[in-house]
Design an enzyme around this catalytic site. Sequence first.
Site, PDB file in Angstrom:
ATOM      1  N   CYS A   2       0.340  -0.812   0.208  1.00 33.66           N
ATOM      2  CA  CYS A   2      -0.020  -0.147  -0.581  1.00 33.66           C
ATOM      3  C   CYS A   2       1.281   1.196   0.256  1.00 33.66           C
ATOM      4  O   CYS A   2       2.175   1.154   0.219  1.00 33.66           O
ATOM      5  CB  CYS A   2      -0.866  -0.164   1.369  1.00 33.66           C
ATOM      6  SG  CYS A   2      -0.781   1.087   2.579  1.00 33.66           S
ATOM      7  N   ARG A  27       1.148  -0.145  -5.406  1.00 30.75           N
ATOM      8  CA  ARG A  27       2.312  -0.098  -4.195  1.00 30.75           C
ATOM      9  C   ARG A  27       0.907  -1.521  -3.728  1.00 30.75           C
ATOM     10  O   ARG A  27       0.660  -1.407  -2.891  1.00 30.75           O
ATOM     11  CB  ARG A  27       2.762   0.150  -3.075  1.00 30.75           C
ATOM     12  CG  ARG A  27       3.927   0.703  -3.608  1.00 30.75           C
ATOM     13  CD  ARG A  27       4.321   1.705  -2.581  1.00 30.75           C
ATOM     14  NE  ARG A  27       4.237   1.701  -1.256  1.00 30.75           N
ATOM     15  CZ  ARG A  27       5.619   1.171  -0.955  1.00 30.75           C
ATOM     16  NH1 ARG A  27       6.852   2.132  -1.110  1.00 30.75           N
ATOM     17  NH2 ARG A  27       5.619   1.089   0.761  1.00 30.75           N
ATOM     18  N   TRP A  72      -3.655  -2.389   0.332  1.00 27.00           N
ATOM     19  CA  TRP A  72      -4.301  -3.224  -0.579  1.00 27.00           C
ATOM     20  C   TRP A  72      -4.241  -4.415   0.619  1.00 27.00           C
ATOM     21  O   TRP A  72      -3.204  -4.225   1.308  1.00 27.00           O
ATOM     22  CB  TRP A  72      -2.123  -3.907  -1.175  1.00 27.00           C
ATOM     23  CG  TRP A  72      -2.151  -4.945  -1.307  1.00 27.00           C
ATOM     24  CD1 TRP A  72      -2.575  -6.464  -2.778  1.00 27.00           C
ATOM     25  CD2 TRP A  72      -1.579  -6.860  -1.021  1.00 27.00           C
ATOM     26  NE1 TRP A  72      -1.860  -7.697  -2.848  1.00 27.00           N
ATOM     27  CE2 TRP A  72      -1.990  -7.727  -1.619  1.00 27.00           C
ATOM     28  CE3 TRP A  72      -1.463  -6.198   0.738  1.00 27.00           C
ATOM     29  CZ2 TRP A  72      -1.749  -9.196  -1.061  1.00 27.00           C
ATOM     30  CZ3 TRP A  72      -1.629  -7.832   1.450  1.00 27.00           C
ATOM     31  CH2 TRP A  72      -1.299  -8.799   0.205  1.00 27.00           C
ATOM     32  N   ASN A  96       0.175   1.559   6.590  1.00 30.37           N
ATOM     33  CA  ASN A  96       0.068   0.773   5.741  1.00 30.37           C
ATOM     34  C   ASN A  96       1.190   0.059   6.684  1.00 30.37           C
ATOM     35  O   ASN A  96       1.637   0.136   7.292  1.00 30.37           O
ATOM     36  CB  ASN A  96       1.315   1.227   5.407  1.00 30.37           C
ATOM     37  CG  ASN A  96       2.961   0.445   4.214  1.00 30.37           C
ATOM     38  OD1 ASN A  96       3.509   0.891   3.685  1.00 30.37           O
ATOM     39  ND2 ASN A  96       1.863  -0.978   3.309  1.00 30.37           N
ATOM     40  N   GLY A  97       0.870  -1.485   6.967  1.00 35.66           N
ATOM     41  CA  GLY A  97       1.301  -2.211   7.421  1.00 35.66           C
ATOM     42  C   GLY A  97       0.032  -3.286   8.569  1.00 35.66           C
ATOM     43  O   GLY A  97      -1.120  -3.489   7.383  1.00 35.66           O
ATOM     44  N   GLU A 459      11.764 -18.866 -13.645  1.00 38.63           N
ATOM     45  CA  GLU A 459      11.154 -17.765 -13.327  1.00 38.63           C
ATOM     46  C   GLU A 459      10.454 -16.645 -14.518  1.00 38.63           C
ATOM     47  O   GLU A 459       9.437 -15.873 -14.368  1.00 38.63           O
ATOM     48  CB  GLU A 459      12.327 -16.667 -13.427  1.00 38.63           C
ATOM     49  CG  GLU A 459      11.902 -14.777 -13.784  1.00 38.63           C
ATOM     50  CD  GLU A 459      11.819 -14.378 -12.513  1.00 38.63           C
ATOM     51  OE1 GLU A 459      11.446 -15.001 -11.639  1.00 38.63           O
ATOM     52  OE2 GLU A 459      10.880 -13.367 -12.789  1.00 38.63           O
ATOM     53  N   LYS A 463       6.260 -15.310 -14.003  1.00 40.65           N
ATOM     54  CA  LYS A 463       6.223 -14.122 -14.331  1.00 40.65           C
ATOM     55  C   LYS A 463       4.820 -14.020 -15.542  1.00 40.65           C
ATOM     56  O   LYS A 463       3.762 -13.193 -16.070  1.00 40.65           O
ATOM     57  CB  LYS A 463       7.670 -13.657 -16.135  1.00 40.65           C
ATOM     58  CG  LYS A 463       7.473 -12.620 -16.096  1.00 40.65           C
ATOM     59  CD  LYS A 463       7.541 -11.590 -15.064  1.00 40.65           C
ATOM     60  CE  LYS A 463       8.170 -12.146 -13.856  1.00 40.65           C
ATOM     61  NZ  LYS A 463       8.660 -10.979 -12.370  1.00 40.65           N
ATOM     62  N   GLU A 466       1.833 -14.404 -13.174  1.00 46.52           N
ATOM     63  CA  GLU A 466       1.213 -13.066 -12.398  1.00 46.52           C
ATOM     64  C   GLU A 466       0.792 -11.698 -13.208  1.00 46.52           C
ATOM     65  O   GLU A 466      -0.397 -11.543 -12.715  1.00 46.52           O
ATOM     66  CB  GLU A 466       3.054 -13.102 -11.601  1.00 46.52           C
ATOM     67  CG  GLU A 466       3.340 -11.893 -11.942  1.00 46.52           C
ATOM     68  CD  GLU A 466       4.691 -11.946 -11.394  1.00 46.52           C
ATOM     69  OE1 GLU A 466       4.897 -11.356  -9.857  1.00 46.52           O
ATOM     70  OE2 GLU A 466       5.592 -12.213 -11.231  1.00 46.52           O
ATOM     71  N   HIS A 482       8.580 -37.460 -15.019  1.00 42.27           N
ATOM     72  CA  HIS A 482       8.704 -37.979 -13.890  1.00 42.27           C
ATOM     73  C   HIS A 482       7.688 -37.560 -12.996  1.00 42.27           C
ATOM     74  O   HIS A 482       7.253 -37.817 -11.803  1.00 42.27           O
ATOM     75  CB  HIS A 482       9.636 -37.895 -12.682  1.00 42.27           C
ATOM     76  CG  HIS A 482      11.058 -38.832 -12.859  1.00 42.27           C
ATOM     77  ND1 HIS A 482      11.068 -39.954 -12.861  1.00 42.27           N
ATOM     78  CD2 HIS A 482      12.081 -38.216 -13.983  1.00 42.27           C
ATOM     79  CE1 HIS A 482      12.256 -39.733 -13.728  1.00 42.27           C
ATOM     80  NE2 HIS A 482      12.927 -38.505 -13.934  1.00 42.27           N
ATOM     81  N   LYS A 583       3.088  -3.840  -5.870  1.00 39.40           N
ATOM     82  CA  LYS A 583       4.599  -4.190  -5.123  1.00 39.40           C
ATOM     83  C   LYS A 583       4.834  -3.945  -4.247  1.00 39.40           C
ATOM     84  O   LYS A 583       4.888  -2.886  -3.023  1.00 39.40           O
ATOM     85  CB  LYS A 583       5.393  -3.048  -6.020  1.00 39.40           C
ATOM     86  CG  LYS A 583       6.768  -3.173  -6.279  1.00 39.40           C
ATOM     87  CD  LYS A 583       6.807  -3.691  -7.665  1.00 39.40           C
ATOM     88  CE  LYS A 583       8.282  -3.456  -8.064  1.00 39.40           C
ATOM     89  NZ  LYS A 583       7.938  -4.890  -9.417  1.00 39.40           N
TER      90      LYS A 583
END
Length: 588
Positions: A2, A27, A72, A96-97, A459, A463, A466, A482, A583
């Site tokens: 946030c 964020r 967020w 924020n938190g 990676e 990507k 997301e 396997h 983010k």
Amino acid sequence: MCGIVGYAGRERAAEELFEGLKKLEYRGYDSAGISTCDRGEIFTAKRGGRVEELLPYLKALSGTVGIGHTRWATHGEANDVNAHPHACGKFSVVHNGIIENYAELRAELAASGHQFISQTDSEVVAHLLDFYYDGDLADAVRLACARLKGCWALAVLCADFDGFAVTRRSSSAILGEGDGYFAASDIYALCGRAHSYCVMEDGDIAIVTPRGITIYDCNLIPVKRAFEQLNEEGEEVGTGDCPHYMLKEIRQNARTIRATCNKFSYIPNLPALKKRLEDSDKIVLVGCGTAYNAALAAVRLLGGAYDCPVSAHIASEARYDPPRVTEKSVCIAVSQSGETADTLRAAEIAREAGAYLIAVTNVGYSAITRIADKVLPVCAGAEVCVAATKSYIGQLACFHLMASLNNIGVRMSELLKVAGGVEDIASGGAYARVIAKLCVQSRAVFFLGRGVDVDVAVEGSLKLKEVSYIFSDGYPAGELKHGTLALVDETVLSVVLICDEALAEKSKNAVEQILSRRGKVAIVTTLPHVYEEFKGRVNASWLLPPAPAHLSHFLSSTALQLIAYRAAVLAGRDPDKPRNLAKSVTVE
Ligand code: GLU
């Protein structure tokens, strides 16, 4: 997560705050709100949804002082009521938190008559401020914070006061001076508006008015904190010629390699760093998400360069099951923002156990830099797209340089050469479009490789999922038989990376196994003979510029980033703001 912002000056606060919030929206973007204060009255607008939703309400928010938030959600769904600011009595608060003890505080305050209207943990802060307020804003903030457990950056508006208070613990908060006085979660919100900034220390309480900023410690003793010039990040604002930050940032991959090399050569005391790495009994890397995937690549690079064992650990796990370290060990914390809560904690644990702590980060003033013994900067510039691209490339460059401290000049010239190939890939895109279309048409996408290609596959898969929300997995090509081969049919795409000549024959076997089961295949390779062999036999193939295997991940990961970007756009997603993500993951 946030973003919080605050403004006190001569301009109307609502528009200033709105501009700041738009820059911080990466964020968190599930709800947003602004409160302003004008002659003893607080005005608030808040909405579930994006920051833009606030636009029609700005006119009604009068005053030259205010605070804002882009959320967020951690506690309570994203809706109008749970959006910040939260109010009680004369107070309006953005947070924020996470307030970990909110339930018990809420029960205590409810027993003394306080009524709560949201499901958030944050609302309790407004009620605590009201509870403790005795005419002194800073003192109310001090007393309220003394009751909180968890992490927070708070901005507090009080109807009695022509200004606002800011405080923090374990979440970032920056103050700015320019044409007016500012507070924000990160420096990016201040670009183009402040000329200098100051990073608040944990526990600091700042009082920001249209006349200036005063900073106190947690006992309200005035303290001096250094303000630094705010310059280079300013150029990053906006998407430039690109429709999205993600594309703009992929196109900055090459620049990031060059800038990281350049900055590395100015790092003081590299011989001491080399000795530290050579003498260490083990090197452990901690990170989350893409930073963890970069750490996987570091295991190969550093493992090949130093004699000791090297391992990578997911930070959220390492917190509770820490890798065993000694005073001879080195812990490398990898974090784009330098504020990732899990990585910070895992790094602290390793440091408390005696390890030497190296931070590999893109943000020079971040929390990780303050606890690290050594900082190795990733010079990606501001990364706004939630999905990390150029910062991953910069982290790879940093690990290459760490792995070649004996012969850094040679590695630097190799990196600068590969940057040219990266530039070519990033500025093109026809192949990325073709493979992206196959991704969008598939039920699932598997990314496969061997050796260095495995890290890229993992990676690349992260990507794609997301930003496009297509189910995807990345793993070693040898593992196909396997288990995962059971999932392969004509509705599933496998993107096979073949960039190491020594392993090419084996990787080709995986392609044949998939084709025999009618699976769709796209090949991404730096090897012309592999390209020629499969061209026409598989659904798509992309020949990248040539590169030695140990450098090929710069090229192949740039290609996979572009594929993910194109897939997101084709699927109608916003690549810069994937749903449910944000983010700077500053919560656990
Ligand atoms: N925990 C708070 C909430 O869920 C703040 C989350 C944030 O940092 O955005 O509202």
